[in-house]
Each structure stands twice: as C-alpha cells, then as structure tokens.
Design a protein around this motif. Structure first.
Motif, PDB file in Angstrom:
ATOM      1  N   VAL A 123     -25.430 -71.709  71.732  1.00 53.95           N
ATOM      2  CA  VAL A 123     -26.386 -72.559  71.017  1.00 53.95           C
ATOM      3  C   VAL A 123     -26.788 -71.909  69.693  1.00 53.95           C
ATOM      4  O   VAL A 123     -26.851 -72.577  68.654  1.00 53.95           O
ATOM      5  N   LEU A 127     -26.208 -73.618  66.003  1.00 54.10           N
ATOM      6  CA  LEU A 127     -27.425 -74.105  65.361  1.00 54.10           C
ATOM      7  C   LEU A 127     -27.292 -74.254  63.844  1.00 54.10           C
ATOM      8  O   LEU A 127     -27.728 -75.277  63.298  1.00 54.10           O
ATOM      9  N   PHE A 131     -28.061 -78.207  63.006  1.00 55.86           N
ATOM     10  CA  PHE A 131     -29.335 -78.566  62.381  1.00 55.86           C
ATOM     11  C   PHE A 131     -29.133 -79.402  61.105  1.00 55.86           C
ATOM     12  O   PHE A 131     -29.723 -80.481  60.974  1.00 55.86           O
TER      13      PHE A 131
END
Length: 146
Positions: A123, A127, A131
């Motif tokens: 993760v 990210l 994002f």
C-alpha cells in the motif's frame, strides 16, 4: 567384531565428548538394536558389520548432537521414540518431534506480523500513484456534473 567389542569401542569413543546420560542413552539404543536384530536371526558380527566402524558412528553421533545443540542437555523440543510394528512383523524405531505450544503461538504471531508488513509495504509503495489518480478521478466527476 562381536557385540561386546562393538559396544565397548562405541562407549570409549562417546565418553568425554558428551554427558554420561547422553552416552548411556545411545548405549541403550544400540543394545536394543542388537537385541532386535539378534531376535530376527542375524549374528553379532553381521549386525556390527552393518553398523560399521564404532568410532565413525560415535563421531557421527557427536557431530549430530552438536548441530542440535545438545551437549547432554535438553532441546527446545521433545524427542519421542516409538516402536511400530509394520506388516513385516519387525519392529523399527521412529523419531518424532513434538513442538511446544508456545512455539506454535510465536510462529502464528510472526506470520501475522509478516503479513501485515507485506500488505502495508504494498500500500505504501502504491500510494504515490493511487493518490494523484484518485484526485484526478474526483475532479473529472466534479466537472462532469456541472
């Protein structure tokens, strides 16, 4: 080589390299081995010949004990020797290990921590890409409604 000669040489070779209880345990094992083999009709010389040189056997036993961390003391697991009679009617010795409960609990805990670590690493690596992508998708939806 007779049984007596074999056992004396084995005991001389083991003595001093490991504790008395360990030496006595190995001597009992080979006494029983001789008894079982003699019961099946083999001669002492034949059995001693199959086992090989007692000094080499002792060296193997000593090396194995050192690798397992047993210098006359106990280990982190229990050793159990069980006599099993198979279809042949002969008895054989099987060595089994029982791991203590705390070991299994520690293993499960370690596995859970490792799994959480791997998932969080994936993760965290994704990210920086996810994002901005989510921000762009939200902007596109916002402008489509207007």
């Amino acid at each position: 080589m007779t049984r007596t000669e074999f056992m004396e040489e084995l005991q001389r070779s083991l003595s001093g390299a490991m504790g008395n209880s360990a030496v006595n345990g190995h001597m009992r094992y080979y006494q029983e081995y001789f008894d079982i083999q003699l019961g099946s009709g083999k001669g002492e010389e034949e059995i001693a010949g199959e086992l090989g040189n007692p000094r080499l056997l002792a060296k193997t036993i000593i090396d194995a004990s050192k690798r397992e961390g047993r210098n006359g003391g106990g280990t982190a697991y229990d050793e159990v020797y069980e006599e099993n009679a198979h279809d042949t009617g002969k008895e054989s010795l099987w060595k089994q290990y029982r791991m203590p409960g705390w070991f299994w609990a520690a293993l499960v805990l370690f596995g859970a921590v490792a799994l959480v670590g791997v998932v969080s690493s994936v993760v965290a690596a994704m990210l920086p890409v996810l994002f901005p992508l989510l921000c762009i998708l939200m902007l596109v939806r916002l402008f489509r409604k207007n």
